[in-house]
Write a protein that holds these residues in place. Structure first.
Motif, PDB file in Angstrom:
ATOM      1  N   THR A   1       0.702  -1.156   0.329  1.00 21.75           N
ATOM      2  CA  THR A   1      -0.147  -0.146  -0.146  1.00 21.75           C
ATOM      3  C   THR A   1       0.919   0.830  -0.057  1.00 21.75           C
ATOM      4  OG1 THR A   1      -0.353  -0.200   2.038  1.00 21.75           O
ATOM      5  CG2 THR A   1      -2.110  -1.157   1.396  1.00 21.75           C
TER       6      THR A   1
ATOM      7  N   HIS B   1       3.124   1.197  -5.658  1.00 27.77           N
ATOM      8  CA  HIS B   1       3.042   2.409  -7.166  1.00 27.77           C
ATOM      9  C   HIS B   1       4.623   3.106  -7.665  1.00 27.77           C
ATOM     10  CE1 HIS B   1       3.628   5.001  -3.306  1.00 27.77           C
ATOM     11  NE2 HIS B   1       3.933   6.449  -4.189  1.00 27.77           N
ATOM     12  N   GLU B   2       5.401   2.744  -6.803  1.00 30.76           N
ATOM     13  CA  GLU B   2       6.375   3.506  -7.195  1.00 30.76           C
ATOM     14  C   GLU B   2       7.159   2.938  -8.437  1.00 30.76           C
ATOM     15  OE1 GLU B   2       9.853   2.817  -3.661  1.00 30.76           O
ATOM     16  OE2 GLU B   2       7.869   4.546  -2.268  1.00 30.76           O
TER      17      GLU B   2
ATOM     18  N   GLY C   1       4.472   1.380 -10.517  1.00 24.83           N
ATOM     19  CA  GLY C   1       3.694   1.640 -11.826  1.00 24.83           C
ATOM     20  C   GLY C   1       2.251   0.706 -11.125  1.00 24.83           C
TER      21      GLY C   1
ATOM     22  N   PHE D   1      -1.048  -0.364  -9.067  1.00 20.36           N
ATOM     23  CA  PHE D   1      -2.020   0.049  -8.036  1.00 20.36           C
ATOM     24  C   PHE D   1      -3.273  -1.138  -7.601  1.00 20.36           C
ATOM     25  CE2 PHE D   1      -4.242   0.164 -12.693  1.00 20.36           C
ATOM     26  CZ  PHE D   1      -5.776  -0.221 -12.470  1.00 20.36           C
TER      27      PHE D   1
ATOM     28  N   TYR E   1      -0.889  -3.527 -13.016  1.00 27.36           N
ATOM     29  CA  TYR E   1       0.362  -2.562 -13.387  1.00 27.36           C
ATOM     30  C   TYR E   1      -0.382  -1.678 -14.416  1.00 27.36           C
ATOM     31  CZ  TYR E   1       4.974  -1.149 -15.558  1.00 27.36           C
ATOM     32  OH  TYR E   1       5.738  -0.302 -16.270  1.00 27.36           O
ATOM     33  N   ARG E   2      -0.687  -0.298 -14.229  1.00 28.35           N
ATOM     34  CA  ARG E   2      -0.955   0.447 -14.714  1.00 28.35           C
ATOM     35  C   ARG E   2      -0.780   1.114 -16.122  1.00 28.35           C
ATOM     36  NH1 ARG E   2      -4.094   4.557 -12.301  1.00 28.35           N
ATOM     37  NH2 ARG E   2      -3.329   4.316 -10.150  1.00 28.35           N
TER      38      ARG E   2
ATOM     39  N   GLU F   1      -9.308   4.192  -9.045  1.00 34.77           N
ATOM     40  CA  GLU F   1      -7.663   3.902  -9.925  1.00 34.77           C
ATOM     41  C   GLU F   1      -6.860   5.357  -9.111  1.00 34.77           C
ATOM     42  OE1 GLU F   1      -7.940   4.075 -13.387  1.00 34.77           O
ATOM     43  OE2 GLU F   1      -9.389   4.281 -13.843  1.00 34.77           O
ATOM     44  N   ASP F   2      -7.678   5.344  -7.683  1.00 33.19           N
ATOM     45  CA  ASP F   2      -6.310   6.307  -6.762  1.00 33.19           C
ATOM     46  C   ASP F   2      -5.130   5.506  -6.382  1.00 33.19           C
ATOM     47  OD1 ASP F   2      -7.845   5.272  -4.972  1.00 33.19           O
ATOM     48  OD2 ASP F   2      -8.764   6.802  -4.359  1.00 33.19           O
ATOM     49  N   ASP F   3      -4.929   5.489  -5.641  1.00 28.95           N
ATOM     50  CA  ASP F   3      -3.434   4.920  -4.557  1.00 28.95           C
ATOM     51  C   ASP F   3      -4.714   3.323  -3.604  1.00 28.95           C
ATOM     52  OD1 ASP F   3      -4.890   5.363  -2.449  1.00 28.95           O
ATOM     53  OD2 ASP F   3      -2.986   6.345  -1.252  1.00 28.95           O
TER      54      ASP F   3
END
Length: 235
Positions: free
Chosen positions: A148, A152-153, A155, A157, A176-177, A224-226
């Motif tokens: 969590t 994101h570091e 890529g 989410f 993987y966004r 869509e966010d973290d």
């Protein structure tokens, strides 16, 4: 950009092997980087499920429809298939399992992740239920906390970080966004309709009648966010 067959899981030509699973090459590279970063923090991570083919997703769907696999309520309680209308059955399946052709696992961008160490003795079996991750005593809780903060570091989410009226919460599901975003944009209603029409899928008539709603509610509704704002309480 994936071909229609790759996008719907009918082809595996867009994939590469990593840790015994199949992922999109870009996803695989990012996963290995994240795995290395986790190791420096004493965190071990492994893939429980990567690519899932169209045929496999179809098999899951049909067995659930026929009552050969458990069909669960939103609370995780067993349902009696014989008491449900086709529409109720469809929604019950979609809460826990993707419609064949629409699964994010088809793309090679998404996978289910876990900490393998608590399961090495075979005394404990991974069930992929939220409590294994979100409960303080859960076997994958430390991993989940680290993800969590750091996924994101690399890529990644959590598309199903919380229940939003469609798919159930899945704290093990990473996406993987860069790859997933492009695939999601490609997956249109026409392609889904063509795919469903081509399959020997149970409930085809009710699926096609509700396909637009299915796409909106179960395919397009993601976090869509973290993912864990106001849920995660610190690491």
């Amino acid at each position: 950009m994936l071909s229609s067959n790759e996008l719907t899981g009918a082809s595996e030509t867009h994939l590469t092997a990593v840790d015994g699973h199949k992922l999109h090459p870009d996803t695989a590279q990012a996963y290995l980087a994240m795995q290395k970063a986790a190791a420096t923090n004493g965190i071990e991570l492994a893939i429980a499920s990567g690519f899932r083919s169209l045929d496999r997703q179809l098999s899951i769907w049909n067995r659930k429809w026929r009552g050969k696999l458990p069909l669960l309520s939103k609370q995780g309680e067993p349902l009696d298939v014989s008491t449900l209308t086709d529409t109720e059955k469809m929604h019950a399946i979609l809460h826990w399992s993707a419609l064949p052709g629409s699964s994010r696992h088809h793309w090679g961008s998404d996978f289910d992740i876990y900490d393998p160490r608590p399961f090495q003795s075979n005394e404990l079996k991974l069930r992929l239920v939220p409590a294994e991750y979100t409960d303080a005593e859960g076997p994958c809780h430390t991993l989940w906390q680290w993800l969590t903060q750091h996924a994101h570091e690399s890529g990644f989410f959590f598309p199903y970080a919380r229940y939003q009226g469609g798919v159930a919460q899945e704290p093990w599901h990473l996406s993987y966004r860069p790859v997933a975003k492009e695939c999601h944009q490609q997956l249109n209603l026409q392609l889904l309709a063509e795919t469903i029409n081509s399959l020997a899928i149970e409930g085809k008539h009710i699926i096609l009648e509700n396909l637009e709603q299915i796409k909106k509610q179960y395919v397009d509704t993601i976090t869509e966010d973290d993912g864990w704002t106001n849920i995660w309480c610190g690491y």
